[in-house]
Design an enzyme around this catalytic site. Structure first.
Site, mmCIF file in Angstrom:
data_model
loop_
_atom_site.group_PDB
_atom_site.id
_atom_site.type_symbol
_atom_site.label_atom_id
_atom_site.label_comp_id
_atom_site.label_asym_id
_atom_site.label_seq_id
_atom_site.Cartn_x
_atom_site.Cartn_y
_atom_site.Cartn_z
ATOM 1 N N ASN A 62 0.844 -1.442 -0.230
ATOM 2 C CA ASN A 62 -0.147 0.076 -0.255
ATOM 3 C C ASN A 62 1.221 1.127 0.209
ATOM 4 O O ASN A 62 1.940 1.462 0.472
ATOM 5 C CB ASN A 62 -1.637 -0.110 1.020
ATOM 6 C CG ASN A 62 -0.425 0.097 2.065
ATOM 7 O OD1 ASN A 62 0.703 -0.778 2.152
ATOM 8 N ND2 ASN A 62 -1.276 0.490 3.402
ATOM 9 N N GLN A 63 0.566 2.563 -0.571
ATOM 10 C CA GLN A 63 1.126 3.370 -1.200
ATOM 11 C C GLN A 63 0.270 4.870 -0.867
ATOM 12 O O GLN A 63 -0.836 5.268 -1.196
ATOM 13 C CB GLN A 63 1.768 3.489 -2.825
ATOM 14 C CG GLN A 63 2.797 2.520 -3.047
ATOM 15 C CD GLN A 63 3.638 2.812 -2.419
ATOM 16 O OE1 GLN A 63 4.441 3.694 -2.251
ATOM 17 N NE2 GLN A 63 4.566 1.920 -1.667
ATOM 18 N N GLU A 64 0.249 5.092 0.279
ATOM 19 C CA GLU A 64 -0.542 5.823 0.761
ATOM 20 C C GLU A 64 -0.066 7.836 -0.068
ATOM 21 O O GLU A 64 1.300 7.536 -0.793
ATOM 22 C CB GLU A 64 -0.493 5.930 2.232
ATOM 23 C CG GLU A 64 -1.334 4.276 2.739
ATOM 24 C CD GLU A 64 -1.959 4.831 4.146
ATOM 25 O OE1 GLU A 64 -1.615 4.682 5.000
ATOM 26 O OE2 GLU A 64 -1.910 3.342 4.722
ATOM 27 N N ALA A 66 -0.210 12.185 1.968
ATOM 28 C CA ALA A 66 -1.473 12.508 2.508
ATOM 29 C C ALA A 66 -2.518 12.840 1.983
ATOM 30 O O ALA A 66 -4.051 13.366 3.068
ATOM 31 C CB ALA A 66 -0.456 14.039 2.469
ATOM 32 N N ALA A 67 -2.846 13.487 0.682
ATOM 33 C CA ALA A 67 -4.617 13.480 0.831
ATOM 34 C C ALA A 67 -5.052 11.926 0.390
ATOM 35 O O ALA A 67 -4.740 11.659 -0.847
ATOM 36 C CB ALA A 67 -4.109 14.201 -0.870
ATOM 37 N N GLU A 75 -2.920 -4.959 -3.108
ATOM 38 C CA GLU A 75 -3.037 -6.027 -4.450
ATOM 39 C C GLU A 75 -3.841 -5.112 -6.051
ATOM 40 O O GLU A 75 -3.338 -5.446 -6.786
ATOM 41 C CB GLU A 75 -4.292 -6.518 -3.825
ATOM 42 C CG GLU A 75 -4.623 -6.589 -2.714
ATOM 43 C CD GLU A 75 -5.028 -6.288 -1.224
ATOM 44 O OE1 GLU A 75 -4.637 -4.653 -1.768
ATOM 45 O OE2 GLU A 75 -5.227 -6.270 -0.274
ATOM 46 N N CYS A 115 -10.438 -3.575 -4.571
ATOM 47 C CA CYS A 115 -9.243 -4.508 -4.982
ATOM 48 C C CYS A 115 -9.979 -5.938 -5.758
ATOM 49 O O CYS A 115 -9.378 -6.185 -6.127
ATOM 50 C CB CYS A 115 -8.321 -5.272 -4.051
ATOM 51 S SG CYS A 115 -7.428 -3.178 -3.597
HETATM 52 N N1 THU Z 1 -5.295 -1.583 2.480
HETATM 53 C C1 THU Z 1 -5.033 -2.489 1.014
HETATM 54 O O1 THU Z 1 -4.117 -1.769 0.396
HETATM 55 N N2 THU Z 1 -5.655 -3.225 0.191
HETATM 56 C C2 THU Z 1 -6.529 -3.532 1.054
HETATM 57 O O2 THU Z 1 -7.489 -4.696 0.576
HETATM 58 C C3 THU Z 1 -7.412 -3.099 2.329
HETATM 59 C C4 THU Z 1 -6.680 -1.709 2.698
HETATM 60 C C5 THU Z 1 -4.106 -0.788 2.955
HETATM 61 C C6 THU Z 1 -5.398 0.772 2.151
HETATM 62 C C7 THU Z 1 -4.798 2.003 3.264
HETATM 63 O O3 THU Z 1 -3.711 1.880 3.173
HETATM 64 C C8 THU Z 1 -4.113 1.328 4.176
HETATM 65 O O4 THU Z 1 -4.974 -0.497 4.382
HETATM 66 C C9 THU Z 1 -5.856 0.911 5.428
HETATM 67 O O5 THU Z 1 -6.751 0.533 4.784
#
Ligand code: THU
EC number: 3.5.4.5
Length: 160
Positions: A62-64, A66-67, A75, A115
Protein backbone atom coordinates in the site's frame (compact mmCIF):
# COMPACT_ATOMS: atom_id res chain seq x y z
CA UNK A 1 -40.07 -14.02 -5.93
CA UNK A 2 -37.20 -16.48 -6.23
CA UNK A 3 -34.31 -16.80 -3.86
CA UNK A 4 -30.77 -16.99 -5.24
CA UNK A 5 -28.38 -18.60 -2.80
CA UNK A 6 -24.66 -18.19 -3.44
CA UNK A 7 -22.13 -20.76 -2.34
CA UNK A 8 -18.55 -19.74 -1.62
CA UNK A 9 -15.66 -22.09 -0.94
CA UNK A 10 -12.73 -20.88 1.15
CA UNK A 11 -9.93 -23.20 2.24
CA UNK A 12 -8.36 -22.50 5.62
CA UNK A 13 -4.78 -23.33 6.57
CA UNK A 14 -3.34 -23.18 10.08
CA UNK A 15 -0.25 -21.29 9.00
CA UNK A 16 2.34 -20.79 6.28
CA UNK A 17 3.94 -24.18 6.98
CA UNK A 18 0.78 -25.97 5.87
CA UNK A 19 0.95 -24.45 2.38
CA UNK A 20 2.60 -26.20 -0.56
CA UNK A 21 6.14 -24.99 -1.30
CA UNK A 22 5.17 -22.71 -4.19
CA UNK A 23 2.42 -20.93 -2.25
CA UNK A 24 4.58 -20.69 0.86
CA UNK A 25 7.34 -19.05 -1.18
CA UNK A 26 4.81 -16.60 -2.62
CA UNK A 27 3.50 -15.70 0.84
CA UNK A 28 7.09 -15.08 1.95
CA UNK A 29 7.43 -12.71 -1.01
CA UNK A 30 4.26 -10.94 0.17
CA UNK A 31 5.80 -10.52 3.62
CA UNK A 32 8.85 -8.89 2.02
CA UNK A 33 6.52 -6.69 -0.04
CA UNK A 34 4.67 -5.63 3.14
CA UNK A 35 7.95 -4.52 4.72
CA UNK A 36 8.21 -1.91 1.95
CA UNK A 37 4.68 -0.51 2.35
CA UNK A 38 4.38 3.26 2.62
CA UNK A 39 1.65 3.63 5.22
CA UNK A 40 2.56 6.53 7.53
CA UNK A 41 -1.09 7.58 8.01
CA UNK A 42 -2.97 4.35 8.70
CA UNK A 43 0.08 2.49 9.98
CA UNK A 44 -1.62 -0.55 8.49
CA UNK A 45 0.78 -2.30 6.15
CA UNK A 46 -0.24 -4.65 3.36
CA UNK A 47 1.96 -6.68 1.02
CA UNK A 48 0.95 -8.54 -2.09
CA UNK A 49 2.99 -10.90 -4.26
CA UNK A 50 1.77 -12.05 -7.64
CA UNK A 51 3.05 -15.02 -9.63
CA UNK A 52 2.74 -14.95 -13.41
CA UNK A 53 2.55 -18.00 -15.68
CA UNK A 54 6.19 -17.53 -16.69
CA UNK A 55 7.27 -17.61 -13.02
CA UNK A 56 7.79 -13.86 -12.68
CA UNK A 57 7.04 -12.53 -9.19
CA UNK A 58 5.67 -9.01 -8.77
CA UNK A 59 5.45 -7.12 -5.48
CA UNK A 60 2.88 -4.55 -4.44
CA UNK A 61 2.30 -2.76 -1.15
CA UNK A 62 0.00 0.00 0.00
CA UNK A 63 1.12 3.45 -1.01
CA UNK A 64 -0.53 6.21 1.01
CA UNK A 65 -0.74 9.93 0.44
CA UNK A 66 -1.35 13.04 2.58
CA UNK A 67 -4.40 13.52 0.37
CA UNK A 68 -5.79 10.23 1.67
CA UNK A 69 -7.89 9.03 -1.30
CA UNK A 70 -4.88 9.42 -3.58
CA UNK A 71 -3.24 6.37 -2.01
CA UNK A 72 -3.65 2.85 -3.35
CA UNK A 73 -4.01 -0.64 -1.87
CA UNK A 74 -1.24 -3.23 -2.14
CA UNK A 75 -3.29 -5.58 -4.31
CA UNK A 76 -4.01 -2.96 -6.95
CA UNK A 77 -0.43 -1.66 -6.92
CA UNK A 78 0.67 -5.24 -7.68
CA UNK A 79 -1.97 -6.17 -10.22
CA UNK A 80 -1.69 -2.88 -12.13
CA UNK A 81 2.10 -3.34 -12.23
CA UNK A 82 1.52 -6.81 -13.70
CA UNK A 83 -0.88 -5.43 -16.30
CA UNK A 84 1.42 -2.53 -17.15
CA UNK A 85 4.71 -4.40 -17.34
CA UNK A 86 3.75 -7.93 -18.34
CA UNK A 87 0.83 -7.64 -20.76
CA UNK A 88 -0.41 -10.98 -22.03
CA UNK A 89 1.02 -12.93 -19.11
CA UNK A 90 -1.58 -14.74 -17.02
CA UNK A 91 -1.61 -14.29 -13.26
CA UNK A 92 -1.56 -17.70 -11.64
CA UNK A 93 -1.88 -16.75 -8.01
CA UNK A 94 -1.50 -13.96 -5.51
CA UNK A 95 -0.62 -13.87 -1.81
CA UNK A 96 -1.57 -11.07 0.57
CA UNK A 97 -0.50 -10.25 4.11
CA UNK A 98 -1.78 -7.36 6.23
CA UNK A 99 -0.82 -6.05 9.65
CA UNK A 100 -1.68 -3.17 11.95
CA UNK A 101 1.09 -1.57 13.96
CA UNK A 102 -0.40 -2.74 17.27
CA UNK A 103 -2.76 -5.42 16.06
CA UNK A 104 -0.66 -8.06 14.34
CA UNK A 105 -3.59 -10.10 13.08
CA UNK A 106 -3.25 -13.85 13.13
CA UNK A 107 -6.57 -14.31 11.28
CA UNK A 108 -6.84 -13.85 7.50
CA UNK A 109 -7.38 -10.24 6.37
CA UNK A 110 -9.39 -10.29 3.14
CA UNK A 111 -8.82 -7.83 0.26
CA UNK A 112 -11.14 -4.83 0.18
CA UNK A 113 -14.07 -4.60 -2.21
CA UNK A 114 -12.32 -2.26 -4.64
CA UNK A 115 -9.38 -4.65 -4.91
CA UNK A 116 -11.71 -7.61 -5.43
CA UNK A 117 -13.33 -5.75 -8.30
CA UNK A 118 -9.94 -5.01 -9.88
CA UNK A 119 -8.73 -8.57 -9.41
CA UNK A 120 -11.97 -9.94 -10.89
CA UNK A 121 -11.39 -7.82 -14.00
CA UNK A 122 -7.97 -9.40 -14.57
CA UNK A 123 -9.30 -12.89 -13.96
CA UNK A 124 -12.06 -12.38 -16.53
CA UNK A 125 -9.60 -10.82 -18.94
CA UNK A 126 -7.19 -13.77 -18.81
CA UNK A 127 -10.03 -16.30 -18.86
CA UNK A 128 -8.39 -18.49 -16.30
CA UNK A 129 -8.76 -18.63 -12.53
CA UNK A 130 -6.55 -16.56 -10.32
CA UNK A 131 -5.93 -18.18 -6.95
CA UNK A 132 -5.64 -16.00 -3.88
CA UNK A 133 -4.08 -16.66 -0.47
CA UNK A 134 -4.57 -14.09 2.28
CA UNK A 135 -3.47 -13.86 5.89
CA UNK A 136 -2.88 -11.29 8.63
CA UNK A 137 0.67 -10.67 9.83
CA UNK A 138 1.06 -14.42 10.43
CA UNK A 139 -1.04 -17.40 11.46
CA UNK A 140 -4.16 -18.62 9.69
CA UNK A 141 -4.33 -18.36 5.91
CA UNK A 142 -7.42 -18.39 3.71
CA UNK A 143 -7.35 -19.54 0.09
CA UNK A 144 -9.80 -19.25 -2.79
CA UNK A 145 -9.41 -20.89 -6.19
CA UNK A 146 -10.96 -17.97 -8.00
CA UNK A 147 -12.10 -14.46 -7.27
CA UNK A 148 -15.60 -15.60 -8.04
CA UNK A 149 -15.50 -16.97 -4.51
CA UNK A 150 -14.69 -13.54 -3.10
CA UNK A 151 -16.82 -11.41 -5.37
CA UNK A 152 -19.95 -13.14 -6.56
CA UNK A 153 -22.28 -10.97 -8.65
CA UNK A 154 -19.35 -8.89 -9.89
CA UNK A 155 -19.95 -5.96 -12.18
CA UNK A 156 -18.23 -6.48 -15.51
CA UNK A 157 -18.04 -5.30 -19.11
CA UNK A 158 -21.18 -7.14 -20.18
CA UNK A 159 -23.20 -4.47 -18.37
CA UNK A 160 -21.62 -1.61 -20.28
N1 THU B 1 -5.34 -1.60 2.20
C1 THU B 1 -4.76 -2.41 1.28
O1 THU B 1 -3.63 -2.21 0.88
N2 THU B 1 -5.49 -3.46 0.81
C2 THU B 1 -6.76 -3.76 1.19
O2 THU B 1 -7.36 -4.67 0.63
C3 THU B 1 -7.38 -3.01 2.28
C4 THU B 1 -6.69 -1.79 2.72
C5 THU B 1 -4.58 -0.44 2.69
C6 THU B 1 -5.13 0.88 2.23
C7 THU B 1 -4.62 1.81 3.31
O3 THU B 1 -3.29 2.20 2.98
C8 THU B 1 -4.56 0.93 4.54
O4 THU B 1 -4.60 -0.41 4.09
C9 THU B 1 -5.70 1.15 5.52
O5 THU B 1 -6.94 1.05 4.90
Amino acid sequence: MKKLELHTVVHLYDDIDELDQDSRDLMKEAIVARSNAYAPYSKFTVGCAIKLDDGTIIHGNNQENAAYPSGLCAERVAIFAAGANHPGKAIVKMAITASGIDNKFTKPVPPCGACRQSIAEYEMRQQQPLECYFMGASGNIAHVNSHKELLPLAFDKKYL
